[in-house]
Design a protein around this motif. Sequence first.
Motif, short mmCIF file in Angstrom:
data_model
loop_
_atom_site.label_atom_id
_atom_site.label_comp_id
_atom_site.label_asym_id
_atom_site.label_seq_id
_atom_site.Cartn_x
_atom_site.Cartn_y
_atom_site.Cartn_z
N MET A 1 0.83 -1.19 0.00
CA MET A 1 0.00 0.00 0.00
C MET A 1 0.88 1.26 0.00
SD MET A 1 -3.11 -0.75 2.65
CE MET A 1 -2.01 -1.08 4.04
N ASN A 2 0.37 2.31 -0.63
CA ASN A 2 1.09 3.58 -0.56
C ASN A 2 0.73 4.29 0.75
OD1 ASN A 2 -1.37 5.02 -0.90
ND2 ASN A 2 -1.18 4.93 -3.13
N THR A 3 1.34 5.45 0.98
CA THR A 3 1.16 6.15 2.25
C THR A 3 -0.29 6.52 2.52
OG1 THR A 3 3.41 7.05 2.12
CG2 THR A 3 1.86 8.17 3.58
N LEU A 4 -0.97 7.04 1.52
CA LEU A 4 -2.37 7.45 1.73
C LEU A 4 -3.25 6.25 2.07
CD1 LEU A 4 -3.22 10.20 -0.93
CD2 LEU A 4 -2.86 10.47 1.53
N GLN A 6 -2.30 3.53 3.58
CA GLN A 6 -1.97 3.13 4.95
C GLN A 6 -2.64 4.05 5.97
OE1 GLN A 6 2.30 3.17 4.94
NE2 GLN A 6 2.48 1.14 4.02
N LEU A 7 -2.60 5.35 5.70
CA LEU A 7 -3.22 6.31 6.61
C LEU A 7 -4.73 6.13 6.66
CD1 LEU A 7 -1.16 9.51 5.72
CD2 LEU A 7 -1.08 8.25 7.89
N GLU A 8 -5.32 5.87 5.51
CA GLU A 8 -6.76 5.64 5.45
C GLU A 8 -7.13 4.39 6.25
OE1 GLU A 8 -9.82 5.69 1.81
OE2 GLU A 8 -8.69 3.82 1.92
N GLU A 9 -6.38 3.33 6.08
CA GLU A 9 -6.66 2.08 6.78
C GLU A 9 -6.54 2.28 8.29
OE1 GLU A 9 -3.93 -1.56 6.92
OE2 GLU A 9 -5.41 -2.13 5.41
N GLU A 10 -5.50 3.00 8.72
CA GLU A 10 -5.31 3.27 10.15
C GLU A 10 -6.49 4.07 10.71
OE1 GLU A 10 -1.68 5.02 12.76
OE2 GLU A 10 -2.59 6.45 11.38
N ALA A 11 -6.90 5.12 9.99
CA ALA A 11 -8.00 5.97 10.47
C ALA A 11 -9.30 5.19 10.57
CB ALA A 11 -8.17 7.17 9.53
N ILE A 12 -9.58 4.35 9.58
CA ILE A 12 -10.80 3.56 9.60
C ILE A 12 -10.79 2.56 10.76
CG2 ILE A 12 -12.02 1.72 8.35
CD1 ILE A 12 -11.49 3.31 5.78
N TYR A 13 -9.63 1.98 11.03
CA TYR A 13 -9.49 1.08 12.19
C TYR A 13 -9.81 1.83 13.48
CZ TYR A 13 -7.10 -1.28 16.02
OH TYR A 13 -6.79 -1.86 17.23
N ILE A 14 -9.29 3.05 13.63
CA ILE A 14 -9.52 3.83 14.84
C ILE A 14 -11.00 4.17 14.99
CG2 ILE A 14 -9.06 6.06 15.96
CD1 ILE A 14 -6.24 5.92 14.56
N ILE A 15 -11.63 4.59 13.89
CA ILE A 15 -13.05 4.94 13.92
C ILE A 15 -13.89 3.74 14.35
CG2 ILE A 15 -15.02 5.61 12.47
CD1 ILE A 15 -12.87 7.24 10.79
N ARG A 16 -13.59 2.58 13.82
CA ARG A 16 -14.34 1.37 14.19
C ARG A 16 -14.10 0.99 15.66
NH1 ARG A 16 -12.91 -1.95 8.62
NH2 ARG A 16 -14.59 -1.08 7.33
N GLU A 17 -12.88 1.24 16.14
CA GLU A 17 -12.58 0.98 17.56
C GLU A 17 -13.41 1.88 18.46
OE1 GLU A 17 -10.26 -1.18 19.44
OE2 GLU A 17 -10.87 -2.23 17.60
N TRP A 190 -4.53 17.14 1.87
CA TRP A 190 -4.85 17.70 0.55
C TRP A 190 -4.77 16.65 -0.55
CZ3 TRP A 190 -7.39 21.85 -0.64
CH2 TRP A 190 -7.44 22.91 0.27
N GLU A 191 -3.77 15.78 -0.48
CA GLU A 191 -3.66 14.74 -1.50
C GLU A 191 -4.81 13.74 -1.41
OE1 GLU A 191 0.33 13.33 -0.88
OE2 GLU A 191 1.12 14.67 -2.43
N TYR A 192 -5.31 13.50 -0.19
CA TYR A 192 -6.46 12.62 -0.03
C TYR A 192 -7.73 13.28 -0.57
CZ TYR A 192 -9.55 9.18 2.14
OH TYR A 192 -10.49 8.20 2.36
N ILE A 193 -7.87 14.57 -0.34
CA ILE A 193 -9.00 15.31 -0.89
C ILE A 193 -9.00 15.20 -2.41
CG2 ILE A 193 -9.93 17.64 -1.27
CD1 ILE A 193 -9.05 18.26 1.66
N ARG A 194 -7.83 15.33 -3.01
CA ARG A 194 -7.73 15.21 -4.47
C ARG A 194 -8.05 13.78 -4.92
NH1 ARG A 194 -2.21 16.96 -7.36
NH2 ARG A 194 -1.40 15.32 -5.99
N LYS A 195 -7.50 12.81 -4.22
CA LYS A 195 -7.70 11.40 -4.58
C LYS A 195 -9.18 11.01 -4.50
CE LYS A 195 -6.49 6.74 -2.86
NZ LYS A 195 -7.79 6.42 -2.23
N GLU A 196 -9.86 11.47 -3.45
CA GLU A 196 -11.25 11.08 -3.22
C GLU A 196 -12.24 12.08 -3.83
OE1 GLU A 196 -12.25 8.15 -1.42
OE2 GLU A 196 -10.14 7.71 -1.86
#
Length: 295
Positions: A1-4, A6-17, A190-196
């Motif tokens: 996975m690229n950095t974004l 990985q960050l997305e996966e981590e954030a989603i894990y935290i939200i579900r926790e 910002w890069e995530y905003i562009r990606k999504e």
Amino acid sequence: MNTLEQLEEEAIYIIREVVGQFNNPALLFSGGKDSIVLLHLCKKAFLPGRIPFPLLHVDTGHNFPETIELRDELVEKYQVKLHVGSVQESIDQGKVIEEKGKYASRNTLQTVTLLESIEELKFDACMGGARRDEEKARAKERIFSVRDDFGQWNEKLQRPELFDMLNGQIHSGENVRVFPISNWTELDVWEYIRKENLEIPSIYFSHKRAVFVRDGQLMPSSEFIFNEKGETFIESVRFRTVGDMSCTAAVSSEAIDLDTVIDEIRNSAISERGARMDDKRSEGAMEERKKVGYF
């Protein structure tokens, strides 16, 4: 996975926790880019279902109109419930005293309204879009940041966070602030905003606006902000961070789309919160507000 990713996966894990460990969580929503990214991550975390908690917005009454307009559009789009805490009501009820003078701001008054809203609605966990790269006081925060029964941050209550082990156990009266995108940088956002392809308030992009100079910063001209007659002029500006109008300065910019904004940030020598006047009130301004329950 690229950095974004990985960050997305981590954030989603935290939200579900958060949903798994707490009884009545909420998402603190300002209408700024970070909270919009967090709202989108919450949607992804629970697809194909709806987001299982409400939003809480503390309205100073001095917000940018563009932010409030998009906030309401997103509430409808994501089909979430919105609670609004009003600083004006806190002033009218005598719970806080409105500042006067040249540097008057309602930003610090938000704390009382926020804590009263959390108490009234019985939230035991509030997720926010704060990131460690923003400011040195925020760099100390845990992902699960425990607040005492007065809603205040106490360093002695904080727990070590080893690997991905998040401890949500709290005593009666305590609550937790949670920061799922704590490890993101401004550029990541910002890069995530562009990606999504996320919609954000138009004030993040360059536009002509009436401004005036205060202490070397370009402040938006507004009925809420004291400025001398004749000192206002029109400038091409954008905002890097969105808060109460009275403490949020603009930067000169010609960046009109995501690509040019991202290029501008990459080459910037000024921090994101360099345009927040409330951070300049004292050396430890953010630290002081954090300890009494600001974020």
